[in-house]
Design an enzyme around this catalytic site. Sequence first.
Site, PDB file in Angstrom:
ATOM      1  N   LYS A 172      43.854  50.649  -3.682  1.00  0.00           N
ATOM      2  CA  LYS A 172      44.802  51.750  -3.892  1.00  0.00           C
ATOM      3  C   LYS A 172      46.323  51.031  -3.885  1.00  0.00           C
ATOM      4  O   LYS A 172      46.985  51.524  -4.900  1.00  0.00           O
ATOM      5  CB  LYS A 172      44.803  52.844  -2.418  1.00  0.00           C
ATOM      6  N   ASP A 190      45.466  59.249  -3.513  1.00  0.00           N
ATOM      7  CA  ASP A 190      45.665  59.146  -1.882  1.00  0.00           C
ATOM      8  C   ASP A 190      44.994  60.603  -1.386  1.00  0.00           C
ATOM      9  O   ASP A 190      44.675  61.438  -2.023  1.00  0.00           O
ATOM     10  CB  ASP A 190      47.139  58.967  -1.611  1.00  0.00           C
TER      11      ASP A 190
END
Length: 263
Positions: A172, A190
């Site tokens: 991420k 997210d």
Amino acid sequence: MPARKTPPPVKNVPRPRAAGGAVGSVKGVASGQLGGWITPASTAPVETAPEAVDAGTLTEIFRRFHAAEPEPKGELHYVNPFTLLVAVVLSAQATDRGVNLATGPLFAVADTPETMLALGEENVRSYIRTIGLFNTKAKNVIALSRILVEQHGGAVPASLEALQVLPGVGAKTASVVLNIAFQVPRIAVDTHIFRVSNRIPLFVGSTTDKVQAGLEAIVPEPYRLHAHHWLILHGRYTCKARKPECPRCLIADLCRYPAKTAA
């Protein structure tokens, strides 16, 4: 950067989807070699429609996002790719506002890997003490700074593989850095984007990794670069977790979420 061209209308074409229904929580993953495990906040179950929107609706959704905000920006403060990397590493289980309050003074004295190393772990820790997991994060910031100096000449690499081996950097974080610093069309997912994608739904997936892969495969190319920011801001300020603000949502008529908030 000039606004990208809006693509021509796309005919409604059914698209494959992942497993539907309520989407569960995401397990923690190792996010750095040095500091050990930093478990991301779990994603609450998301009620989703039986079927994701078709390609034409998907394109119209992003056309509206583009029309409303052609050049969306993230909310983390940074001055160069290195400080962006550090800010994103520090943002795990922390708010952007909290990170910005800590990194303002920190980046004023250390905005390169070399100056961060010179500052040292103890001093870094003192600057970021207000951020959760600051001990682990301080270790990771110093360790990744050392690797950048010793293996990359002090530069942040523009490679997913090279970024992911840095302490504190997972898929991420690497995707966010590539997207913002190097204009690579990655869509890091997210908790906000996970919720938005499953609610509308754009792509239905049970984990953030599955949703990222799904979105990167279906978001039209002209919109892919800014998709991460449009979706995260939409989730943060409109499609909220507890009470989405559906009456003022610019895509409410296209969204298939079955439990829309009444006006």
